[in-house]
Design an enzyme around this catalytic site. Structure first.
Site, PDB file in Angstrom:
ATOM      1  N   LYS A  13      35.609  37.151  35.244  1.00  0.00           N
ATOM      2  CA  LYS A  13      34.654  38.002  34.511  1.00  0.00           C
ATOM      3  C   LYS A  13      35.329  39.269  33.977  1.00  0.00           C
ATOM      4  O   LYS A  13      35.110  39.648  32.839  1.00  0.00           O
ATOM      5  CB  LYS A  13      33.472  38.391  35.420  1.00  0.00           C
ATOM      6  CG  LYS A  13      32.683  37.204  35.957  1.00  0.00           C
ATOM      7  CD  LYS A  13      31.397  37.640  36.652  1.00  0.00           C
ATOM      8  CE  LYS A  13      31.613  38.377  37.964  1.00  0.00           C
ATOM      9  NZ  LYS A  13      32.201  37.557  39.051  1.00  0.00           N
ATOM     10  N   ARG A  89      22.977  39.947  40.162  1.00  0.00           N
ATOM     11  CA  ARG A  89      23.474  38.979  41.143  1.00  0.00           C
ATOM     12  C   ARG A  89      22.336  38.362  41.946  1.00  0.00           C
ATOM     13  O   ARG A  89      22.593  37.514  42.795  1.00  0.00           O
ATOM     14  CB  ARG A  89      24.418  39.684  42.113  1.00  0.00           C
ATOM     15  CG  ARG A  89      25.905  39.555  41.768  1.00  0.00           C
ATOM     16  CD  ARG A  89      26.676  40.351  42.786  1.00  0.00           C
ATOM     17  NE  ARG A  89      28.009  39.914  43.023  1.00  0.00           N
ATOM     18  CZ  ARG A  89      29.097  40.453  42.453  1.00  0.00           C
ATOM     19  NH1 ARG A  89      28.976  41.394  41.563  1.00  0.00           N
ATOM     20  NH2 ARG A  89      30.291  40.023  42.786  1.00  0.00           N
ATOM     21  N   ARG A 128      45.065  37.541  43.629  1.00  0.00           N
ATOM     22  CA  ARG A 128      44.695  38.896  43.194  1.00  0.00           C
ATOM     23  C   ARG A 128      44.823  39.882  44.358  1.00  0.00           C
ATOM     24  O   ARG A 128      45.296  41.003  44.194  1.00  0.00           O
ATOM     25  CB  ARG A 128      43.257  38.890  42.650  1.00  0.00           C
ATOM     26  CG  ARG A 128      42.808  40.253  42.117  1.00  0.00           C
ATOM     27  CD  ARG A 128      41.449  40.173  41.459  1.00  0.00           C
ATOM     28  NE  ARG A 128      40.388  39.787  42.379  1.00  0.00           N
ATOM     29  CZ  ARG A 128      39.136  39.498  42.024  1.00  0.00           C
ATOM     30  NH1 ARG A 128      38.800  39.548  40.751  1.00  0.00           N
ATOM     31  NH2 ARG A 128      38.228  39.161  42.919  1.00  0.00           N
ATOM     32  N   ARG A 134      43.344  44.541  46.746  1.00  0.00           N
ATOM     33  CA  ARG A 134      41.884  44.685  46.806  1.00  0.00           C
ATOM     34  C   ARG A 134      41.372  44.225  48.180  1.00  0.00           C
ATOM     35  O   ARG A 134      41.639  43.098  48.616  1.00  0.00           O
ATOM     36  CB  ARG A 134      41.250  43.861  45.684  1.00  0.00           C
ATOM     37  CG  ARG A 134      39.804  44.214  45.482  1.00  0.00           C
ATOM     38  CD  ARG A 134      39.246  43.516  44.284  1.00  0.00           C
ATOM     39  NE  ARG A 134      37.934  43.008  44.599  1.00  0.00           N
ATOM     40  CZ  ARG A 134      37.080  42.531  43.733  1.00  0.00           C
ATOM     41  NH1 ARG A 134      37.400  42.494  42.468  1.00  0.00           N
ATOM     42  NH2 ARG A 134      35.896  42.085  44.115  1.00  0.00           N
ATOM     43  N   ARG A 145      31.743  35.875  50.482  1.00  0.00           N
ATOM     44  CA  ARG A 145      31.315  36.176  49.102  1.00  0.00           C
ATOM     45  C   ARG A 145      30.873  34.903  48.388  1.00  0.00           C
ATOM     46  O   ARG A 145      29.905  34.918  47.633  1.00  0.00           O
ATOM     47  CB  ARG A 145      32.450  36.859  48.339  1.00  0.00           C
ATOM     48  CG  ARG A 145      32.652  38.301  48.790  1.00  0.00           C
ATOM     49  CD  ARG A 145      34.043  38.799  48.468  1.00  0.00           C
ATOM     50  NE  ARG A 145      34.283  38.991  47.065  1.00  0.00           N
ATOM     51  CZ  ARG A 145      35.517  39.043  46.534  1.00  0.00           C
ATOM     52  NH1 ARG A 145      36.580  38.904  47.287  1.00  0.00           N
ATOM     53  NH2 ARG A 145      35.651  39.228  45.238  1.00  0.00           N
TER      54      ARG A 145
END
Ligand code: AMP
Length: 190
Positions: A13, A89, A128, A134, A145
């Site tokens: 995204k 969401r 990532r 992160r 998640r």
């Protein structure tokens, strides 16, 4: 033009939003980035957000809706169109967004749904996490998640299909090909 970029965590995204901003001159709002910025600045919102984010859970709807509406209300550039990345969401968030746009005399035009196989999502997030550090890109939080995504967020796919706004996009392949497919879907629906 107002756009929602929709998809599981790790579906691309953020990357696609960057390209959409350039092409369509939209103002980008990533709720995840907004919350990470609050955490970095150690604000009261950041304190609350941190516990949810680190567990891979969603921030409560009422707080998240208020944060989003405040940002749009205080951002003059948002008048010309926004790309919402990571919001809505949940169904209550989608309902709130609809009412919010109505109050402003605006509407949501497209929901770009990036569809990526689950195994690929996990690989991308692990990568990532290694590249950016992160905090929630670790295997345990990633699993939470994805569960939360399946439970609370996937119903929005049907929600927006019913509204005639959902544009399904194959989210694997090169960044450029995915972007070309998104642009084609938007331009075809205009
Ligand atoms: P993201 O960067 O979009 O993957 O978001 C990172 C985390 O921020 C999520 O796992 C949630 O904990 C929180 N978050 C971001 N957007 C929302 C939202 N619309 N509603 C609730 N929580 C959110």
């Amino acid at each position: 033009m107002n756009i929602v970029i929709f998809g599981a965590p790790g579906s691309g995204k953020g990357t696609q939003s960057e390209m959409l901003i350039e092409r369509y001159g939209l103002h980008h709002i990533s709720t995840g980035e907004v919350l990470r910025d609050h955490i970095a600045r150690k604000t009261p919102v950041g304190q609350i957000a941190k516990t949810y984010i680190n567990q891979g859970q969603l921030i409560p709807d009422s707080l998240m809706i208020k944060i989003l509406e405040d940002i749009i209300d205080h951002e003059p550039k948002a008048k010309d169109g926004v790309i919402l990345d990571g919001f809505p969401r949940t169904v209550p968030q989608a309902d709130a967004l609809k009412r919010f746009f109505e109050r402003r005399g605006q509407e949501l035009h497209h929901v770009i749904g990036l569809e990526v196989p689950e195994g690929e999502l996990i690989d991308r997030m692990i990568k990532r996490g290694m590249q950016t550090g992160r905090a929630d890109d670790n295997i345990e939080t990633i699993k939470n998640r994805l569960n939360v995504y399946h439970q609370s967020t996937t119903p929005l796919r049907d929600y927006y299909i019913k509204e005639g706004k959902y544009r399904a996009i194959k989210g694997s392949g090169t960044v450029e090909k995915i972007f070309a497919d998104i642009a084609k879907a938007i331009d075809a629906a205009e």
